[in-house]
Design an enzyme around this catalytic site. Structure first.
Site, PDB file in Angstrom:
ATOM      1  N   SER A 194       0.845  -1.183   0.000  1.00  0.00           N
ATOM      2  CA  SER A 194       0.000   0.000   0.000  1.00  0.00           C
ATOM      3  C   SER A 194       0.884   1.238   0.000  1.00  0.00           C
ATOM      4  O   SER A 194       2.041   1.187   0.406  1.00  0.00           O
ATOM      5  CB  SER A 194      -0.875   0.006   1.255  1.00  0.00           C
ATOM      6  OG  SER A 194      -0.075   0.184   2.417  1.00  0.00           O
ATOM      7  N   ASP A 195       0.315   2.339  -0.463  1.00  0.00           N
ATOM      8  CA  ASP A 195       0.979   3.619  -0.251  1.00  0.00           C
ATOM      9  C   ASP A 195       0.921   3.914   1.256  1.00  0.00           C
ATOM     10  O   ASP A 195       0.167   3.280   2.000  1.00  0.00           O
ATOM     11  CB  ASP A 195       0.275   4.716  -1.054  1.00  0.00           C
ATOM     12  CG  ASP A 195       1.163   5.904  -1.332  1.00  0.00           C
ATOM     13  OD1 ASP A 195       2.192   6.058  -0.643  1.00  0.00           O
ATOM     14  OD2 ASP A 195       0.839   6.701  -2.240  1.00  0.00           O
ATOM     15  N   CYS A 196       1.713   4.869   1.704  1.00  0.00           N
ATOM     16  CA  CYS A 196       1.777   5.169   3.146  1.00  0.00           C
ATOM     17  C   CYS A 196       0.408   5.574   3.684  1.00  0.00           C
ATOM     18  O   CYS A 196      -0.203   6.511   3.169  1.00  0.00           O
ATOM     19  CB  CYS A 196       2.787   6.282   3.390  1.00  0.00           C
ATOM     20  SG  CYS A 196       4.458   5.877   2.880  1.00  0.00           S
TER      21      CYS A 196
END
Length: 239
Positions: A194-196
């Site tokens: 996932s992105d942050c």
């Protein structure tokens, strides 16, 4: 990664949209190659915690109001796909063409942000809440081809799913996108991150999951490999 030891600097290159305007795949490959070699050198010298590079950004740049458009190769899916493939090959230590030995990486490239992600903050709509309404044809013809090329032609070891939703479903919780398309149709066998904070916003911002635990379960079932919760974690390790 830090440059306060014996290695004090790394090579800087032009913004990607300018580099891509050269229409020179050999140049794109050489830039990726230089980045991969320098990353490995910094890591081997003890000045980096990992070898995962969160690049390339291969979102198709359709809207000039998007503030991160300069990070991308531009608006053409075909050229963006070619850029993705040769850049990834350079970073990971493969030849510009030919066979891929995915068990022997110089560094790890991560193609992002998967997919239909090109909005930051516009008239009160943020990238965290944005729901991209995309037809099946537009997804197949425009948004997904660069990622397909990144996987099939570049041999990328990583994919990052994006903050936004596509037709109501958060990309990081989309089984059809991550497992059926990437892992199934494209035979992708690397990691999907996932992105942050992208998992947290599925519950906190989008309200797609009823509880924080449900958001974690949703992304794992969809096909993500692990979740990086904090922007303080700038690198990640391949497991």
């Amino acid at each position: 990664m830090h440059l306060d030891g014996p290695l004090r600097a790394a090579t800087s290159f032009p913004q990607v949209i300018l580099t891509a305007a050269s229409f020179n795949p050999h140049l794109w490959y050489r830039i990726g190659q230089a980045i991969g070699r320098e990353a490995r050198g910094v890591y081997n010298n003890g000045q980096a915690e990992g070898l995962t590079l969160w690049a390339p950004n291969i979102n198709v740049f359709r809207d000039p109001r998007w503030g991160r458009g300069q990070e991308t190769p531009g608006e053409d899916p075909s050229m963006t796909g070619k850029y993705a493939a040769v850049f990834v090959r350079g970073v990971q230590g493969y030849g510009m063409s030919g066979a891929i030995n995915s068990s022997d990486l110089e560094a790890s490239a991560c193609c992002k942000h998967f997919t239909a992600y090109d909005l930051d903050n516009w008239k009160g709509v943020t990238r965290f809440a944005f729901d991209a309404k995309v037809t099946e044809q537009d997804l197949a013809d425009t948004y997904n081809p660069p990622f397909k090329s990144c996987v099939e032609d570049g041999g990328a070891s990583g994919i990052m799913c994006s903050y936004n939703r596509v037709n109501g479903v958060p990309t990081c919780a989309d089984h059809n996108l991550l497992s059926k398309t990437a892992r199934g149709d494209w035979s992708f066998n690397g990691y999907i991150t996932s992105d942050c904070d992208a998992v947290a916003i599925i519950h906190d911002v989008q309200g797609y999951a009823k509880a924080a635990e449900d958001a974690v379960a949703d992304v794992l079932k969809a096909g993500t490999s692990f979740h990086l919760k904090s922007r303080l974690l700038d690198t990640c390790h391949i497991t």
